[in-house]
Design a protein around this motif. Structure first.
Motif, PDB file in Angstrom:
ATOM      1  N   LEU A   5       0.815  -1.212   0.000  1.00  0.00           N
ATOM      2  CA  LEU A   5       0.000   0.000   0.000  1.00  0.00           C
ATOM      3  C   LEU A   5       0.853   1.267   0.000  1.00  0.00           C
ATOM      4  O   LEU A   5       0.558   2.226  -0.727  1.00  0.00           O
ATOM      5  CB  LEU A   5      -0.934  -0.018   1.213  1.00  0.00           C
ATOM      6  N   LEU A   6       1.903   1.297   0.805  1.00  0.00           N
ATOM      7  CA  LEU A   6       2.739   2.498   0.870  1.00  0.00           C
ATOM      8  C   LEU A   6       3.438   2.767  -0.455  1.00  0.00           C
ATOM      9  O   LEU A   6       3.551   3.917  -0.892  1.00  0.00           O
ATOM     10  CB  LEU A   6       3.760   2.375   1.997  1.00  0.00           C
ATOM     11  N   THR A   7       3.906   1.705  -1.102  1.00  0.00           N
ATOM     12  CA  THR A   7       4.506   1.873  -2.430  1.00  0.00           C
ATOM     13  C   THR A   7       3.474   2.408  -3.414  1.00  0.00           C
ATOM     14  O   THR A   7       3.774   3.283  -4.238  1.00  0.00           O
ATOM     15  CB  THR A   7       5.069   0.539  -2.932  1.00  0.00           C
ATOM     16  N   ALA A   8       2.244   1.914  -3.308  1.00  0.00           N
ATOM     17  CA  ALA A   8       1.192   2.362  -4.221  1.00  0.00           C
ATOM     18  C   ALA A   8       0.891   3.845  -4.039  1.00  0.00           C
ATOM     19  O   ALA A   8       0.677   4.575  -5.019  1.00  0.00           O
ATOM     20  CB  ALA A   8      -0.076   1.540  -3.999  1.00  0.00           C
ATOM     21  N   VAL A   9       0.884   4.311  -2.785  1.00  0.00           N
ATOM     22  CA  VAL A   9       0.593   5.727  -2.534  1.00  0.00           C
ATOM     23  C   VAL A   9       1.633   6.617  -3.208  1.00  0.00           C
ATOM     24  O   VAL A   9       1.319   7.715  -3.677  1.00  0.00           O
ATOM     25  CB  VAL A   9       0.551   6.010  -1.013  1.00  0.00           C
ATOM     26  N   ALA A  47      -6.071   7.775   2.431  1.00  0.00           N
ATOM     27  CA  ALA A  47      -7.165   7.560   3.375  1.00  0.00           C
ATOM     28  C   ALA A  47      -7.214   6.092   3.813  1.00  0.00           C
ATOM     29  O   ALA A  47      -7.478   5.787   4.987  1.00  0.00           O
ATOM     30  CB  ALA A  47      -8.497   7.972   2.742  1.00  0.00           C
ATOM     31  N   VAL A  48      -6.935   5.184   2.891  1.00  0.00           N
ATOM     32  CA  VAL A  48      -6.890   3.760   3.237  1.00  0.00           C
ATOM     33  C   VAL A  48      -5.763   3.495   4.238  1.00  0.00           C
ATOM     34  O   VAL A  48      -5.923   2.713   5.187  1.00  0.00           O
ATOM     35  CB  VAL A  48      -6.708   2.897   1.967  1.00  0.00           C
ATOM     36  N   VAL A  49      -4.613   4.151   4.034  1.00  0.00           N
ATOM     37  CA  VAL A  49      -3.497   4.010   4.985  1.00  0.00           C
ATOM     38  C   VAL A  49      -3.942   4.414   6.381  1.00  0.00           C
ATOM     39  O   VAL A  49      -3.694   3.710   7.373  1.00  0.00           O
ATOM     40  CB  VAL A  49      -2.283   4.855   4.534  1.00  0.00           C
ATOM     41  N   LEU A  50      -4.624   5.562   6.491  1.00  0.00           N
ATOM     42  CA  LEU A  50      -5.059   6.045   7.796  1.00  0.00           C
ATOM     43  C   LEU A  50      -6.108   5.131   8.416  1.00  0.00           C
ATOM     44  O   LEU A  50      -6.116   4.915   9.635  1.00  0.00           O
ATOM     45  CB  LEU A  50      -5.618   7.465   7.662  1.00  0.00           C
ATOM     46  N   VAL A  51      -6.978   4.582   7.596  1.00  0.00           N
ATOM     47  CA  VAL A  51      -8.009   3.672   8.109  1.00  0.00           C
ATOM     48  C   VAL A  51      -7.382   2.365   8.590  1.00  0.00           C
ATOM     49  O   VAL A  51      -7.755   1.825   9.645  1.00  0.00           O
ATOM     50  CB  VAL A  51      -9.072   3.403   7.023  1.00  0.00           C
ATOM     51  N   ARG A  52      -6.409   1.862   7.847  1.00  0.00           N
ATOM     52  CA  ARG A  52      -5.783   0.590   8.209  1.00  0.00           C
ATOM     53  C   ARG A  52      -4.758   0.714   9.326  1.00  0.00           C
ATOM     54  O   ARG A  52      -4.384  -0.286   9.925  1.00  0.00           O
ATOM     55  CB  ARG A  52      -5.121  -0.032   6.970  1.00  0.00           C
ATOM     56  N   LEU A  78       9.964   0.265   3.921  1.00  0.00           N
ATOM     57  CA  LEU A  78       8.946   1.262   4.215  1.00  0.00           C
ATOM     58  C   LEU A  78       8.141   0.839   5.438  1.00  0.00           C
ATOM     59  O   LEU A  78       8.017  -0.357   5.734  1.00  0.00           O
ATOM     60  CB  LEU A  78       7.989   1.445   3.031  1.00  0.00           C
ATOM     61  N   GLY A  79       7.592   1.816   6.115  1.00  0.00           N
ATOM     62  CA  GLY A  79       6.717   1.574   7.248  1.00  0.00           C
ATOM     63  C   GLY A  79       6.323   2.911   7.846  1.00  0.00           C
ATOM     64  O   GLY A  79       7.125   3.847   7.863  1.00  0.00           O
TER      65      GLY A  79
END
Length: 537
Positions: A5-9, A47-52, A78-79
């Motif tokens: 997910l972080l790479t995708a953002v 927003a998905v990052v914050l929700v997860r 990443l993290g």
């Protein structure tokens, strides 16, 4: 394998930048809409990052780790902790509004002396903004020191072209002199930050040598280094640690910027368009203060404590100095630039107060300053584009002819002076409380900055928005629909976080606890003992 997910953002704006730059020159409007769509997709992923993200979970979440340059211990790691997640969200939130506000900033110049002449390549303008977003997002997520360094330096390239190639049209002087000033600002920005980066590179190499000597294999992994330090497997000599800390801190203090390494910021912001100025101070500069929390305190705890008294003095000088110079400015954007220097002083002060209130307030301040400065700068940009001047003296009586513009400008200004009920108030309050509990003299002196902030904001509003209507202001149009779509949501966020900051504090506070544990600090005991209510009865 879980979805990266972080790479995708970060990948979405990076790919979007390439696609935007590839749009044919005749399809400028397509490039704009493509850039906006990409920024909205990035916002959805953030927003998905914050929700997860789970505030009570592991310190670093949504982690990714892949071998990159294995021979030198470099990994693509990443993290995000709560601080990184909050700033990642801020970046993704602001970019769509930056793009909307700059919708016409690279359009064709329509004047009789230069018919049909393109002022700047539209596609390049929006592609560079997206590229900066990608690098900043990765910076907030990088847990490999070398990867962070690469991003820390690489983001200077698109920013250099945004400042030097897409500068403000509303200069005081002729076109040739304005171009020279823009070039000077871009070069000064680049040289200052490259100098800091080179010193940081020496410190990064030194850190690798230390880890190779004591762990058997060199590493740049932040998690591995901090865990080894906590377990006593990695120790640094006092002088070594302090020298390495200074190498990192010097680079971050330039990026932040902190007095006396701040002088590039007023030039860069003054010569940039308002959206690019927001990109500088509300987005990119946060990488510097974020890195102080993540890398300086995490890797060099003893040196951080050792340097704290001097850093707090520099921070409080930034608070007062920036505010005083803001009062004396006659250029609207330079005034906001000096105000930002004052605010960054508060942020650094909160970080090195070494208290939970101070560091929570500093992180909140990074987010809230980003939003409040975006409102003030972008509305100022709308004002400047109408009159064609950045000089305060060229305005007067705007509230009579453009009341909505004046109203949004006032809200941005009130947020900048930390009016209660707007988001920056609680963050500034926490910074001062956290600082005062451990360093009361510094806390008291810093409160002078609050009074000075009220002066420069109210003076700016009075001189531009009130009084007699200046002749060239008389026919100024009010905010248009696109411009209101920029200002209104950001103002709504300012009010929401001013009344209910808990969603952010829930994410930030656990990360602050980890940060304090890195430097082995706890909150000071109150001087007044707690009252036993049962015994009192």
């Amino acid at each position: 394998m879980s979805f990266p997910l972080l790479t995708a953002v970060a990948a979405v704006p990076a790919v979007g930048a390439i696609a935007t730059a590839a749009v044919p020159a005749a399809r400028r409007t397509v490039a704009k809409w493509l850039a906006l769509a990409v920024s909205l997709v990035t916002l959805a992923l953030a927003a998905v990052v914050l929700v997860r993200f789970e505030p009570g979970g592991d310190r670093y979440q949504l982690t990714e780790s892949h071998a990159w340059i294995a021979d030198f211990g470099v990994r693509y790691e990443l993290g995000v902790d709560g601080i990184g997640a909050a700033l990642l969200g801020l970046t993704a939130l602001l970019i769509p509004f930056i793009i909307l506000a700059g919708w016409h900033d690279a359009d064709v110049l329509a004047d009789e002396n230069r018919p049909n002449r393109r002022w700047r390549p539209t596609q390049g303008f929006f592609a560079l903004i997206l590229m900066v977003e990608a690098m900043v997002v990765l910076s907030f997520a990088a847990t490999d020191v070398f990867l962070f360094y690469i991003l820390f330096e690489a983001m200077l390239i698109p920013m250099y072209f945004l400042i030097g190639g897409f500068g403000d049209r509303a200069g005081e002087h002729g076109e040739e002199e304005t171009a020279k000033q823009r070039s000077y600002a871009a070069v000064k920005f680049l040289l200052y930050n490259l100098a800091g980066g080179l010193i940081m590179l020496a410190a990064v190499i030194g850190l690798y040598v230390v880890t190779a000597d004591q762990l058997g294999a060199g590493t740049f992994s932040l998690q591995q280094i901090t865990e080894a330090r906590a377990a006593g497997e990695l120790t640094m000599g006092t002088n070594t640690e302090r020298l390495l800390f200074l190498g990192f801190f010097f680079a971050f203090a330039i990026k932040a910027p902190l007095w006396p390494l701040h002088t590039w910021l007023p030039n860069a912001m003054g010569e940039s368009t308002a959206p690019v100025a927001v990109l500088i101070t509300a987005v990119m500069d946060k990488v510097g203060t974020f890195a102080m929390l993540r890398f300086c305190l995490g890797i060099f705890p003893e040196a951080s404590s050792w340097a704290t008294p001097v850093i707090l003095v520099l921070a409080v000088i930034s608070v007062i100095y920036g505010a005083l110079l803001a009062i004396g400015q006659r250029d609207i954007k330079r005034l906001i630039a000096y105000a930002s220097i004052s605010h960054f002083g508060f942020i650094v002060m909160g970080i090195f107060a070494m208290t939970s209130q101070g560091q929570s307030g500093a992180t909140l301040y990074m987010v809230n300053h980003g939003i409040s400065t975006a409102v003030l700068l972008l509305v100022a940009g709308f004002l400047i584009s109408r009159r064609g001047s950045r000089l305060i003296a060229d305005y007067g009586g705007v509230q009579k002819v453009a009341p909505v513009l004046a109203g949004t400008f006032l809200v941005g200004g009130l947020a900048t002076l930390s009016l209660p009920g707007l988001a920056p108030f609680i963050s500034e309050f926490l910074v001062l409380v956290g600082t005062f509990s451990r360093y009361p003299v510094i806390g008291v002196v810093a409160t002078i900055g609050i009074v000075l902030a009220a002066l420069y904001v109210l003076i700016l509003y009075q001189r531009t928005m009130t009084g007699p209507v200046k002749p060239l202001v008389a026919k100024m149009p009010d905010l248009r629909l696109r411009e209101m779509a920029v200002a209104a949501p950001l103002i709504a966020v300012l009010i929401f976080l001013g009344v209910y900051p808990q969603p952010l504090t829930n994410i930030i506070n656990p990360a602050v606890e980890h940060s304090l544990s890195d430097v082995q600090q706890t909150d000071p005991e109150p001087d007044v003992p707690a009252i036993d209510l049962e015994a009192a009865k």
